[in-house]
Design an enzyme around this catalytic site. Sequence first.
Site, PDB file in Angstrom:
ATOM      1  N   CYS A   1      54.031   1.394  60.617  1.00  0.00           N
ATOM      2  CA  CYS A   1      54.340   2.287  61.892  1.00  0.00           C
ATOM      3  C   CYS A   1      55.524   1.541  62.597  1.00  0.00           C
ATOM      4  CB  CYS A   1      53.042   2.387  62.933  1.00  0.00           C
ATOM      5  SG  CYS A   1      53.510   2.811  64.516  1.00  0.00           S
TER       6      CYS A   1
ATOM      7  N   CYS B   1      54.835   0.815  66.293  1.00  0.00           N
ATOM      8  CA  CYS B   1      54.263  -0.446  66.430  1.00  0.00           C
ATOM      9  C   CYS B   1      54.775  -1.696  66.250  1.00  0.00           C
ATOM     10  CB  CYS B   1      52.853  -0.063  65.486  1.00  0.00           C
ATOM     11  SG  CYS B   1      52.014   1.467  65.479  1.00  0.00           S
TER      12      CYS B   1
END
Length: 120
Positions: free
Chosen positions: A18, A21
């Site tokens: 991600c 993230c």
Amino acid sequence: LSTDASRPVLVFFSAPWCGPCRLSNPVVRDVMKQFAGRIDVVEVCTDDLPEVAADAGVVSIPTIQVYYGGSALDTIVGCVARNVLASAVTKILEDLGQGDPEDEEDDAGGQEGVNEEEGG
């Protein structure tokens, strides 16, 4: 999460693939350092523990939740700026009667310091 924790727990739901993230990692790390000893921080990889994320109601990552006494006090979904996350944690600590004015001073110290030149 344990309901007998003595301090709030910030849970960072993420995954290695991600991109947002990965951008949020240094933000969470900075806030963890700023509030060391006042909050606990846990990272949950949603790939490894999807049932934990599902139980917490996480449908998108990154998601940051702050828990205390077994209850979620705040949820932030998506990338978040350091000052926004720090403000959310400060508010929670103040609401719990654990606020510390030094944190606001630390935040101000990290700002651009425009006001220092006003005296002329």
